[in-house]
Design a protein around this motif. Structure first.
Motif, PDB file in Angstrom:
ATOM      1  N   ARG A 179     -16.781  -8.488  52.078  1.00 18.10           N
ATOM      2  CA  ARG A 179     -18.603  -9.570  52.205  1.00 18.10           C
ATOM      3  C   ARG A 179     -19.735  -9.361  51.966  1.00 18.10           C
ATOM      4  O   ARG A 179     -20.766  -9.725  51.413  1.00 18.10           O
ATOM      5  CB  ARG A 179     -18.336 -10.531  54.186  1.00 18.10           C
ATOM      6  N   THR A 180     -19.549  -8.341  52.791  1.00 19.34           N
ATOM      7  CA  THR A 180     -20.790  -7.057  52.588  1.00 19.34           C
ATOM      8  C   THR A 180     -21.309  -5.927  51.498  1.00 19.34           C
ATOM      9  O   THR A 180     -22.021  -5.525  51.259  1.00 19.34           O
ATOM     10  CB  THR A 180     -21.257  -6.726  53.853  1.00 19.34           C
ATOM     11  N   ARG A 181     -19.707  -5.413  50.355  1.00 19.97           N
ATOM     12  CA  ARG A 181     -19.886  -4.767  50.065  1.00 19.97           C
ATOM     13  C   ARG A 181     -20.987  -4.136  48.632  1.00 19.97           C
ATOM     14  O   ARG A 181     -21.065  -3.735  48.494  1.00 19.97           O
ATOM     15  CB  ARG A 181     -18.479  -4.508  49.905  1.00 19.97           C
ATOM     16  N   LYS A 182     -21.315  -5.540  48.576  1.00 25.74           N
ATOM     17  CA  LYS A 182     -22.101  -5.935  47.751  1.00 25.74           C
ATOM     18  C   LYS A 182     -23.388  -5.901  48.171  1.00 25.74           C
ATOM     19  O   LYS A 182     -24.119  -5.676  47.003  1.00 25.74           O
ATOM     20  CB  LYS A 182     -22.308  -7.259  46.286  1.00 25.74           C
ATOM     21  N   ARG A 183     -24.007  -5.657  48.948  1.00 25.04           N
ATOM     22  CA  ARG A 183     -25.517  -5.103  49.530  1.00 25.04           C
ATOM     23  C   ARG A 183     -25.824  -3.846  48.529  1.00 25.04           C
ATOM     24  O   ARG A 183     -24.918  -2.646  48.474  1.00 25.04           O
ATOM     25  CB  ARG A 183     -25.465  -5.179  51.066  1.00 25.04           C
ATOM     26  N   GLN A 211     -33.697  -7.847  49.781  1.00 24.48           N
ATOM     27  CA  GLN A 211     -32.009  -8.239  50.492  1.00 24.48           C
ATOM     28  C   GLN A 211     -31.826  -7.509  50.854  1.00 24.48           C
ATOM     29  O   GLN A 211     -30.896  -7.684  51.905  1.00 24.48           O
ATOM     30  CB  GLN A 211     -31.095  -7.953  48.967  1.00 24.48           C
ATOM     31  N   ASP A 251     -20.529  -1.801  55.624  1.00 25.52           N
ATOM     32  CA  ASP A 251     -20.389  -2.874  55.251  1.00 25.52           C
ATOM     33  C   ASP A 251     -20.328  -2.323  54.053  1.00 25.52           C
ATOM     34  O   ASP A 251     -19.593  -3.492  52.974  1.00 25.52           O
ATOM     35  CB  ASP A 251     -21.999  -2.930  54.803  1.00 25.52           C
ATOM     36  N   TYR A 252     -20.177  -1.639  53.534  1.00 26.22           N
ATOM     37  CA  TYR A 252     -19.150  -0.641  52.422  1.00 26.22           C
ATOM     38  C   TYR A 252     -17.391  -1.047  52.840  1.00 26.22           C
ATOM     39  O   TYR A 252     -16.862  -1.914  52.069  1.00 26.22           O
ATOM     40  CB  TYR A 252     -19.342   0.507  52.405  1.00 26.22           C
ATOM     41  N   ASN A 276     -33.934  -5.828  44.772  1.00 23.11           N
ATOM     42  CA  ASN A 276     -32.744  -4.790  46.162  1.00 23.11           C
ATOM     43  C   ASN A 276     -33.557  -4.841  47.581  1.00 23.11           C
ATOM     44  O   ASN A 276     -32.980  -4.564  47.963  1.00 23.11           O
ATOM     45  CB  ASN A 276     -32.351  -4.121  45.316  1.00 23.11           C
ATOM     46  N   LYS A 332     -27.191   0.903  44.953  1.00 18.15           N
ATOM     47  CA  LYS A 332     -29.046  -0.125  44.093  1.00 18.15           C
ATOM     48  C   LYS A 332     -29.502   0.572  44.660  1.00 18.15           C
ATOM     49  O   LYS A 332     -31.004   0.597  44.463  1.00 18.15           O
ATOM     50  CB  LYS A 332     -28.567  -1.097  44.433  1.00 18.15           C
ATOM     51  N   SER A 361     -23.089  -0.419  47.299  1.00 15.87           N
ATOM     52  CA  SER A 361     -23.049  -1.210  46.052  1.00 15.87           C
ATOM     53  C   SER A 361     -24.101   0.000  45.090  1.00 15.87           C
ATOM     54  O   SER A 361     -23.713   0.129  44.119  1.00 15.87           O
ATOM     55  CB  SER A 361     -23.931  -1.714  45.286  1.00 15.87           C
TER      56      SER A 361
END
Length: 327
Positions: A87-91, A25, A82-83, A22, A97, A95
């Protein structure tokens, strides 16, 4: 009992690996290699093909840490958009994390390590330039430009143009015209590179009100701007050969061949502004173009290349003299 212990150990190991992944990333690792390639190419030219291996390693390490810090800070600042974008919501941050405060500490540590390594093992000028890159990327591009003007990537591209300056000053301790030309080359290359990507994800930017050029001006104007900047990139790349003379015939061949394809891609996109396939092709080739161009700089700078070119020139002169005498 033993099974429970093994299960706990395995679970702990998995948690550690996921946490490391994480944080990794957060640094947007796919962006960093291209920055390092421009740094390395600059160092090879500055050292005339005989770059010190340890200095190269140290400078690339410092540059990696600085870029990773900048990208992590960018993730924190852009958490809201990003939220909002699929396309970027799982960063890691949107997310959940990684917590923003932990990401901030991570970014500060990365920047501190970068500055320390470059100061101790390269020089203070290289360290300050790397920090200037972080500040420019966050304060000028991310905070001021990105959400306020369609020219965001044009001016903001200066941040991504700083790595070759870091590499040059790490070798020589000063900035020459050649170093600034490398800066200018990447500065001009950035808009066609990034706008090709922006054409592909235009709807994402529109959904969060980020005024990227395709959103504000449309595809036709964007492809026209890509074409204009591409027309500037190719001749500027040749200025390293003449008048600066820091690169030679081998690099010139790289620059001409790669530049011709670059212009062809931009022209094709100009003819079909809404073709996302062509935009994707332009984007991918722009990456290949810069990587291959930097490879050409490195190959051209090597002493063995100079020896081969001199030998080839000598044989050619002998052959021409023989032909003229025979005539």
């Amino acid at each position: 009992m033993h099974d429970t212990v093994r299960l706990s150990a395995s679970s702990l190991q998995q948690t550690i690996l996921e946490t490391l992944h994480n944080y990794y990333q957060l640094t947007k690792p796919r962006i960093i290699p291209l920055l390092l390639i421009t740094t390395a190419a600059s160092m090879w030219i500055a050292s005339k093909g005989e770059v010190d291996a340890l200095l190269l390693l140290v400078t690339l390490t410092g540059g990696t840490l600085a870029a990773a810090s900048a990208q992590t800070l960018n993730c924190i600042y852009d958490l809201d958009i990003d939220y909002a974008m699929v396309r970027t919501r799982k960063r890691p941050l949107p997310s959940g994390k990684v917590q923003p405060r932990h990401a901030l500490i991570f970014a500060i540590v990365l920047a501190g390590l970068s500055f320390s390594i470059l100061t101790v093992f390269a020089n203070l000028q290289a360290a300050l330039l790397a920090m200037a890159g972080i500040v420019f990327y966050m304060a000028i591009y991310t905070h001021i430009l990105k959400r306020n003007t369609p020219q965001n990537i044009v001016i903001g591209g200066a941040a991504g143009s700083i790595p070759p300056l870091v590499g040059w000053v790490a070798v020589t301790g000063e900035l020459s015209w050649a170093a600034w030309l490398l800066f200018g080359l990447i500065f001009l290359w950035t808009p066609p590179h990034f706008w090709a990507l922006a054409l592909m994800i235009r709807e994402d930017y529109a959904s969060v009100n980020v005024p990227m050029l395709p959103v504000v001006a449309g595809e036709e104007e964007t492809t026209r701007q890509i074409w204009i900047y591409s027309l500037l990139v190719v001749p500027v790349s040749l200025l390293l050969v003449y008048p600066l003379g820091v690169c030679g015939a081998v690099y010139a061949c790289f620059a001409l061949g790669l530049g011709a394809i670059f212009l062809q891609k931009a022209w094709e996109l100009l003819q079909a502004p809404t073709d996302l396939g062509l935009a994707k092709s332009m984007f991918k080739y722009s990456i290949l173009y810069m990587m291959a161009l930097c490879t050409g700089m490195v190959v051209d700078s090597l002493p063995v290349t100079h020896a081969i070119v001199r030998a080839g020139s000598s044989h050619l002169e002998t052959l021409m003299a023989a032909v003229l005498n025979f005539s």
